[in-house]
Scaffold this motif. Sequence first.
Motif, PDB file in Angstrom:
ATOM      1  N   MET A 188      63.788  50.122 -11.680  1.00 23.59           N
ATOM      2  CA  MET A 188      65.039  50.889 -11.670  1.00 23.59           C
ATOM      3  C   MET A 188      64.810  52.228 -12.347  1.00 23.59           C
ATOM      4  O   MET A 188      64.123  52.300 -13.364  1.00 23.59           O
ATOM      5  CB  MET A 188      66.129  50.135 -12.430  1.00 23.59           C
ATOM      6  N   SER A 207      67.575  55.216 -12.047  1.00 22.34           N
ATOM      7  CA  SER A 207      68.820  55.807 -12.551  1.00 22.34           C
ATOM      8  C   SER A 207      69.827  54.735 -12.957  1.00 22.34           C
ATOM      9  O   SER A 207      69.825  53.618 -12.435  1.00 22.34           O
ATOM     10  CB  SER A 207      69.427  56.744 -11.509  1.00 22.34           C
ATOM     11  N   GLN A 262      76.515  51.216 -16.824  1.00 22.79           N
ATOM     12  CA  GLN A 262      75.420  51.284 -17.801  1.00 22.79           C
ATOM     13  C   GLN A 262      75.479  52.594 -18.571  1.00 22.79           C
ATOM     14  O   GLN A 262      75.321  52.620 -19.801  1.00 22.79           O
ATOM     15  CB  GLN A 262      74.070  51.133 -17.083  1.00 22.79           C
ATOM     16  N   GLY A 266      78.709  43.325  -9.007  1.00 22.79           N
ATOM     17  CA  GLY A 266      77.419  43.865  -8.554  1.00 22.79           C
ATOM     18  C   GLY A 266      77.169  45.290  -8.981  1.00 22.79           C
ATOM     19  O   GLY A 266      76.478  46.038  -8.287  1.00 22.79           O
ATOM     20  N   SER A 267      77.712  45.706 -10.144  1.00 19.12           N
ATOM     21  CA  SER A 267      77.529  47.097 -10.576  1.00 19.12           C
ATOM     22  C   SER A 267      76.574  47.223 -11.758  1.00 19.12           C
ATOM     23  O   SER A 267      76.434  48.289 -12.333  1.00 19.12           O
ATOM     24  CB  SER A 267      78.887  47.714 -10.915  1.00 19.12           C
ATOM     25  N   LYS A 277      76.388  45.086 -14.743  1.00 16.07           N
ATOM     26  CA  LYS A 277      76.909  44.788 -16.095  1.00 16.07           C
ATOM     27  C   LYS A 277      75.889  44.018 -16.942  1.00 16.07           C
ATOM     28  O   LYS A 277      75.872  44.154 -18.160  1.00 16.07           O
ATOM     29  CB  LYS A 277      78.227  43.990 -16.004  1.00 16.07           C
ATOM     30  N   THR A 278      75.050  43.224 -16.296  1.00 15.86           N
ATOM     31  CA  THR A 278      74.091  42.417 -17.075  1.00 15.86           C
ATOM     32  C   THR A 278      73.185  43.327 -17.905  1.00 15.86           C
ATOM     33  O   THR A 278      73.002  43.117 -19.110  1.00 15.86           O
ATOM     34  CB  THR A 278      73.244  41.533 -16.130  1.00 15.86           C
ATOM     35  N   GLU A 286      81.591  37.261 -17.919  1.00 15.41           N
ATOM     36  CA  GLU A 286      82.663  36.605 -17.143  1.00 15.41           C
ATOM     37  C   GLU A 286      83.706  36.059 -18.122  1.00 15.41           C
ATOM     38  O   GLU A 286      84.131  34.901 -18.031  1.00 15.41           O
ATOM     39  CB  GLU A 286      82.105  35.483 -16.262  1.00 15.41           C
ATOM     40  N   GLY A 299      79.224  35.986 -10.977  1.00 16.43           N
ATOM     41  CA  GLY A 299      78.017  36.555 -11.569  1.00 16.43           C
ATOM     42  C   GLY A 299      76.724  36.389 -10.803  1.00 16.43           C
ATOM     43  O   GLY A 299      75.773  37.132 -11.044  1.00 16.43           O
ATOM     44  N   ASP A 338      73.686  36.736  -8.591  1.00 11.41           N
ATOM     45  CA  ASP A 338      73.144  37.891  -7.896  1.00 11.41           C
ATOM     46  C   ASP A 338      72.160  37.403  -6.848  1.00 11.41           C
ATOM     47  O   ASP A 338      70.958  37.380  -7.073  1.00 11.41           O
ATOM     48  CB  ASP A 338      72.463  38.802  -8.933  1.00 11.41           C
ATOM     49  N   ARG A 369      79.892  38.455  -4.095  1.00  7.33           N
ATOM     50  CA  ARG A 369      78.508  37.994  -3.948  1.00  7.33           C
ATOM     51  C   ARG A 369      77.790  38.783  -2.866  1.00  7.33           C
ATOM     52  O   ARG A 369      76.601  38.628  -2.650  1.00  7.33           O
ATOM     53  CB  ARG A 369      78.443  36.486  -3.602  1.00  7.33           C
ATOM     54  N   ARG A 429      76.517  44.185  -3.052  1.00  9.59           N
ATOM     55  CA  ARG A 429      76.218  44.455  -4.457  1.00  9.59           C
ATOM     56  C   ARG A 429      75.383  45.727  -4.591  1.00  9.59           C
ATOM     57  O   ARG A 429      74.648  46.082  -3.687  1.00  9.59           O
ATOM     58  CB  ARG A 429      75.496  43.248  -5.071  1.00  9.59           C
TER      59      ARG A 429
HETATM   60  N1  LIG Z   1      70.345  50.813 -12.678  1.00  8.39           N
HETATM   61  C1  LIG Z   1      70.117  49.995 -11.678  1.00  8.39           C
HETATM   62  N2  LIG Z   1      69.428  50.405 -10.597  1.00  8.39           N
HETATM   63  C2  LIG Z   1      69.201  49.564  -9.547  1.00  8.39           C
HETATM   64  N3  LIG Z   1      69.596  48.288  -9.520  1.00  8.39           N
HETATM   65  C3  LIG Z   1      70.293  47.822 -10.563  1.00  8.39           C
HETATM   66  C4  LIG Z   1      70.577  48.631 -11.696  1.00  8.39           C
HETATM   67  N4  LIG Z   1      71.270  47.886 -12.584  1.00  8.39           N
HETATM   68  C5  LIG Z   1      71.404  46.659 -12.048  1.00  8.39           C
HETATM   69  N5  LIG Z   1      70.821  46.627 -10.846  1.00  8.39           N
HETATM   70  C6  LIG Z   1      70.783  45.446  -9.929  1.00  8.39           C
HETATM   71  O1  LIG Z   1      72.091  45.286  -9.419  1.00  8.39           O
HETATM   72  C7  LIG Z   1      72.359  43.921  -9.142  1.00  8.39           C
HETATM   73  C8  LIG Z   1      73.697  43.517  -9.729  1.00  8.39           C
HETATM   74  O2  LIG Z   1      73.667  43.559 -11.121  1.00  8.39           O
HETATM   75  P1  LIG Z   1      74.491  42.529 -12.022  1.00  8.39           P
HETATM   76  O3  LIG Z   1      74.236  41.161 -11.572  1.00  8.39           O
HETATM   77  O4  LIG Z   1      74.219  42.869 -13.412  1.00  8.39           O
HETATM   78  O5  LIG Z   1      75.971  42.951 -11.608  1.00  8.39           O
HETATM   79  P2  LIG Z   1      77.342  42.568 -12.315  1.00  8.39           P
HETATM   80  O6  LIG Z   1      78.106  43.824 -12.485  1.00  8.39           O
HETATM   81  O7  LIG Z   1      77.072  41.752 -13.525  1.00  8.39           O
HETATM   82  O8  LIG Z   1      78.007  41.682 -11.176  1.00  8.39           O
HETATM   83  P3  LIG Z   1      79.091  40.493 -11.310  1.00  8.39           P
HETATM   84  O9  LIG Z   1      80.377  41.149 -11.702  1.00  8.39           O
HETATM   85  O10 LIG Z   1      79.126  39.917  -9.953  1.00  8.39           O
HETATM   86  O11 LIG Z   1      78.581  39.572 -12.355  1.00  8.39           O
HETATM   87  C9  LIG Z   1      71.174  43.157  -9.717  1.00  8.39           C
HETATM   88  O12 LIG Z   1      70.297  42.810  -8.675  1.00  8.39           O
HETATM   89  C10 LIG Z   1      70.510  44.144 -10.638  1.00  8.39           C
HETATM   90  O13 LIG Z   1      69.129  43.897 -10.755  1.00  8.39           O
END
Ligand SMILES: Nc1ncnc2c1ncn2[C@@H]1O[C@H](COP(=O)(O)OP(=O)(O)OP(=O)(O)O)[C@@H](O)[C@H]1O
Length: 706
Positions: free
Chosen positions: A153, A155, A160, A180-181, A183-184, A291, A493, A495, A520, A523
Amino acid sequence: MAAVSGVLPQVPEPRAAVFRTFSKPRPAHARRQAAATKRKCQASSEAPPAKRRSKASFLPAKKTAAKETRRTLKGKAQRTFSPKKPSAGARDGDQERKPGAKTSSLFKNNPEIPELPRPVVKQVQEKVFTSDAFQALDLHPHLISTINTVLKMSSMTSVQKQSIPVLLEGRDALVRSQTGSGKTLAYCIPVVQSLQAMQSKIQRGDGPYALILVPTRELALQSFDTVQKLLKPFTWIVPGVLMGGEKRKSEKARLRKGINILISTPGRLVDHIKSTKNIHFRQIRWLILDEADRILDLGFEKDLTVILNAVNAECQERQNVLLSATLTEGVARLADISLHDPVSISVLDESHDVSSPESEAFLEASPPQATDELDGFAIPAGLEQHVVVVPSKLRLVCLAAFILQKCKFERDQKVIVFFSSCELVEFHYTLFLQTLLSGSGALAPEHLPSTSTPLKFLRLHSALEQEERTAVFQDFTHSKTGILFCTDIAARGLDLPQVTWIVQYNAPSSPAEYIHRIGRTARIGCHGSSLLVLAPSEAEYVNSLASHKINVSEVKMEDILSVLTKDDCFKGRRGGSQKSRAAGPQEIRERATVLQTLFEDYVHSSEETVSGAKKALQSFIRAYATYPRELKHIFHIRLLHLGHMAKSFGLRDAPKNLCASAMKKKKANLKRPDLQRKKTQSKQRLAEILRSEYASGMETGGTKIT
Ligand SMILES: Nc1ncnc2c1ncn2[C@@H]1O[C@H](COP(=O)(O)OP(=O)(O)OP(=O)(O)O)[C@@H](O)[C@H]1O
């Protein structure tokens, strides 16, 4: 059509045309057996003709579906699964098929499909990516290079960019951004950065510095995987996961050795708090609830109180972070008890103009409020949402046709189908496996159209052994194609890469769950689609979604069913195919009937399968009764037609005992003086059932201190 008990042929009902093209080349003895079956089938097809269709039919047809099916039987008797002798269960009162009874009347006496409301709502949107690189943050160079090279990754996403600096400042935060934005990483990066930077180097034996709570085991594994990757350059920091289904002993041993970043489901952690003497929270610096609204919703509140009490008793100074794509009042309540002067981070763009400067994600440095659903939840821009209204009788064939369309005739499709209970998942999984898959009652390779892809069915629910759950999760994650049947344990959550379609076969119980299920797919800026299946009596649900700024566009059931004309396995009597003649509504109806008959034959092939279908129907009704009060005017069991619902479970008639017991219970309840108490108890039981979906897996057995 049907034989009277006693003269019933061994093969209960011949639906030869259905099976002919589904079978594999057979050995000589099988051919002899088939010839015998054929003779029996021909004999049985001499039953009196079915009645003509009534004028009240839905999609009026010239001939009855039953008639069409019977005509296909002549001289074509091969089975693709091996039905046992018609069993007592299969022949008992409610399932017995009388002479001259119709095979299937899928298109008759259905309620009108209402005109769907078309509310125009402005959906909430967020911008996923920013142009800022991770280098812009004040992170350890090895952490940045791990993000760039291991996670690949460059950007940051909006959430984030907003969250990481705030969390690195040491603030508590409530974070909301769409599914899928990213957050993890928004919380994992600051945790790893802060722990590796600690002046006195962390020792494994220090125990947990960070505690991450997630609602399901699969999510725990997924978050663990991310943390593990980020920790590559910082080998002295040890991550660990606790979740139900794993051997308690091995978890205790790992806790004894020391886990510095501890990821757990709440139930499992509570169990260890109560039973493991090696667990302590003396060093806790971070408490993360991913969550968070779900953790509260599902009655984890009690568990959370136990956890917070245990953590607070040993350590007051820590950072608290709550995250979810859906903020509800519940989250705010939770925030009240766990956050200190928190920052509320929300990535929102209601202007829809993602290129305008105002559309940049904004940071709102204010205490979290009950942001409830009035604001609407953000939905990924690349997600196309659809709804189809299907009469109850046609639900099953409609689902099958949709799956065939996507996974057999289109390439690289990954579909998740959500059901409301484990029993429903099991039932549909087994049924589709037994009827639509090659080798067990399905399409022989030589009959597969050249464009078709083999179907791959998987299922995920809480009643599976943990080993199987993990295997299925891994399998679907790494598959290019496939159909995953699941309960809501997969809604939050997870992915799962490249999921193209989300089907909600049973409507979710809240708009938040709707958002998480469809989340799901589409994303991290990708495209995806969703399909919500509603009964005619549930059409009003579209308005309910609209009131939460959720827009769905209608697809017609007939368009989904029309795929059956691409597949000669479902050819009716007149044998029309896409090559020989244009597919008209009549042909679609015939083929849908052939498919339904295939399902019904499987279900009625043994006592066991009939009983399985009845149990699944019962489970559906039970789940239907649990919709919250505000949705009861849409989803109420009294609006269900049991006979029609039975068809969607491959049952030829409504099971009598099911009705009777439900009615008896209702009458008895009316006479009871202690009705209120009973109601409360049953609500509690229901909560327990729902809760079991997310259980720790350690409920059984004592809680001896070790
Ligand atoms: N900066 C980034 N650049 C590219 N891919 C990213 C980046 N940050 C996260 N991802 C990818 O985006 C996907 C979704 O991330 P994540 O599971 O954290 O989303 P989330 O916001 O927690 O979703 P949910 O609300 O469904 O739990 C993952 O495959 C992760 O690896």
